[in-house]
Design a protein around this motif. Structure first.
Motif, PDB file in Angstrom:
ATOM      1  N   ILE A   1       3.633 -10.082   6.608  1.00 17.65           N
ATOM      2  CA  ILE A   1       4.809  -9.226   6.484  1.00 17.65           C
ATOM      3  C   ILE A   1       4.353  -7.800   6.760  1.00 17.65           C
ATOM      4  N   ARG A   2       4.955  -7.162   7.737  1.00 14.22           N
ATOM      5  CA  ARG A   2       4.525  -5.822   8.154  1.00 14.22           C
ATOM      6  C   ARG A   2       4.908  -4.728   7.158  1.00 14.22           C
ATOM      7  N   LYS A   3       6.051  -4.897   6.497  1.00 13.54           N
ATOM      8  CA  LYS A   3       6.511  -3.867   5.558  1.00 13.54           C
ATOM      9  C   LYS A   3       5.534  -3.767   4.389  1.00 13.54           C
ATOM     10  N   GLY A   4       5.010  -2.575   4.144  1.00  8.16           N
ATOM     11  CA  GLY A   4       4.078  -2.347   3.052  1.00  8.16           C
ATOM     12  C   GLY A   4       2.650  -2.774   3.359  1.00  8.16           C
ATOM     13  N   MET A   5       2.351  -2.983   4.637  1.00  3.16           N
ATOM     14  CA  MET A   5       1.037  -3.505   5.019  1.00  3.16           C
ATOM     15  C   MET A   5      -0.107  -2.562   4.650  1.00  3.16           C
ATOM     16  N   LYS A   6       0.073  -1.272   4.819  1.00 11.66           N
ATOM     17  CA  LYS A   6      -1.013  -0.317   4.534  1.00 11.66           C
ATOM     18  C   LYS A   6      -1.452  -0.392   3.074  1.00 11.66           C
ATOM     19  N   ALA A   7      -0.509  -0.474   2.173  1.00 13.61           N
ATOM     20  CA  ALA A   7      -0.846  -0.563   0.749  1.00 13.61           C
ATOM     21  C   ALA A   7      -1.557  -1.872   0.441  1.00 13.61           C
ATOM     22  N   ARG A   8      -1.086  -2.962   1.054  1.00 11.67           N
ATOM     23  CA  ARG A   8      -1.742  -4.258   0.835  1.00 11.67           C
ATOM     24  C   ARG A   8      -3.139  -4.276   1.441  1.00 11.67           C
ATOM     25  N   GLN A   9      -3.313  -3.624   2.608  1.00 12.88           N
ATOM     26  CA  GLN A   9      -4.649  -3.534   3.212  1.00 12.88           C
ATOM     27  C   GLN A   9      -5.617  -2.837   2.277  1.00 12.88           C
ATOM     28  N   LYS A  10      -5.182  -1.732   1.715  1.00 13.34           N
ATOM     29  CA  LYS A  10      -6.021  -0.963   0.805  1.00 13.34           C
ATOM     30  C   LYS A  10      -6.398  -1.795  -0.423  1.00 13.34           C
ATOM     31  N   ALA A  11      -5.425  -2.503  -0.983  1.00 12.93           N
ATOM     32  CA  ALA A  11      -5.686  -3.332  -2.159  1.00 12.93           C
ATOM     33  C   ALA A  11      -6.630  -4.487  -1.827  1.00 12.93           C
ATOM     34  N   ALA A  12      -6.416  -5.137  -0.686  1.00 12.83           N
ATOM     35  CA  ALA A  12      -7.269  -6.263  -0.294  1.00 12.83           C
ATOM     36  C   ALA A  12      -8.702  -5.800  -0.057  1.00 12.83           C
ATOM     37  N   ARG A  13      -8.868  -4.649   0.579  1.00 12.29           N
ATOM     38  CA  ARG A  13     -10.212  -4.118   0.819  1.00 12.29           C
ATOM     39  C   ARG A  13     -10.908  -3.780  -0.498  1.00 12.29           C
TER      40      ARG A  13
END
Length: 70
Positions: free
Chosen positions: A25-37
């Motif tokens: 899901i593209r919406k909110g991807m940046k925040a999820r990327q940061k959390a996953a990293r």
């Protein structure tokens, strides 16, 4: 047999990152990327664990680095 991930934050992250067909899901991807990293860089290992039958570590890698060639 693999163990289900017990960390509720990781479960919510993985469940919220993919739609019912398994696409990101593209919406909110940046925040999820940061959390996953942050989870991948942390001290806790997710090898051998699953979320809804899918590999937790692999899912975190896909969320953190969606454009990487595997």
């Amino acid at each position: 047999m693999k163990n289900e991930t017990k960390n509720q934050e990781v479960v919510d992250l993985v469940n919220g990152a993919f739609d019912k067909d398994g696409f990101l899901i593209r919406k909110g991807m940046k925040a999820r990327q940061k959390a996953a990293r942050a989870f991948l860089d942390g001290d806790v290992s997710f090898y051998g664990q699953t979320v809804n039958g899918y590999d937790t570590h692999g899912s975190l890698l896909i969320i953190a680095y969606p454009n990487a060639t595997l």
